[in-house]
Scaffold this motif. Structure first.
Motif: not given
Length: 205
Positions: A35-56
């Motif tokens: 489960i660790i890779p999925g949790v870490l990736l989710t955290i990265v997406l949330v944390v970077t949403y405002r500073t580095f939003p990715f494309t859809p």
């Protein structure tokens, strides 16, 4: 519906799937590890949403990849029920859910690093970009395989159930091939669309 609301909805789905995945998994130790890779990736997406939003498209592939991880962690990658049914119905030699997971292990890093490298202007000559992305994807896949084997031996886990080899001595090789195909899938079929989305958002290069 705005993109922001869609992303929030996707996050809610992932949170529910995480909770479901944690309830009576087939193997608690394997669940915790997987489960660790999925949790870490989710955290990265949330944390970077405002500073580095990715494309859809990047969020979409990450979303699918995380769902695969959460479901695989719950059932183990070698025992996913639907793929057991497909194995039996089509008389396959194994449950191929693990192959799907490793395919997305090539897809997700490739789309992420591609966007980062383009927007940060990391690679001056775009002709080298695909080669570098494929190399990164294969490196991650190979490193993951080495870590899996080392961790399984150190923790004295049942190698076959822990790694999902299902008795195949070439399983690690097939896993890396699937990651390569996932990387090529993005490079060949989604590069132009990805470029268009990056330019459409007027990101600074």
């Amino acid at each position: 519906m705005s993109k922001r609301k869609i992303y929030v909805f996707m996050l809610i789905i992932l949170l529910f799937l995480f909770v479901w995945s944690a309830i009576h998994p087939v193997n608690r130790m394997v669940w915790f590890y997987e489960i660790i890779p999925g949790v870490l990736l989710t955290i990265v997406l949330v944390v970077t949403y405002r500073t580095f939003p990715f494309t859809p498209i990047t969020y979409f592939f990450a979303f699918i990849g995380i769902i695969i991880i959460f479901a695989g962690a719950h059932y183990t990658y070698g025992n996913f029920p639907l793929f057991n049914d497909l194995r039996d119905a089509w008389h396959l030699s194994r449950n191929h859910y693990d192959r799907l997971g490793h395919f997305f292990q090539g897809v997700v890093p490739t789309i992420f690093f591609r966007e980062i490298m383009i927007r940060k202007n990391v690679v001056q000559k775009r002709g080298w970009l695909s080669f570098i992305l494929i190399s990164i994807s294969l490196s991650i896949s190979a490193g993951y395989e080495l870590f899996e084997v080392s961790y399984a031996h150190i923790m004295e886990e049942d190698i076959d159930s822990f790694l999902g080899t299902q008795g195949d001595q070439w399983d690690s090789h097939w896993d890396m091939l699937c990651a390569l195909l996932g990387s090529l899938f993005i490079v060949i079929f989604f590069s132009k669309w990805h470029d268009h989305l990056i330019q459409k958002r007027s990101y600074r290069f």
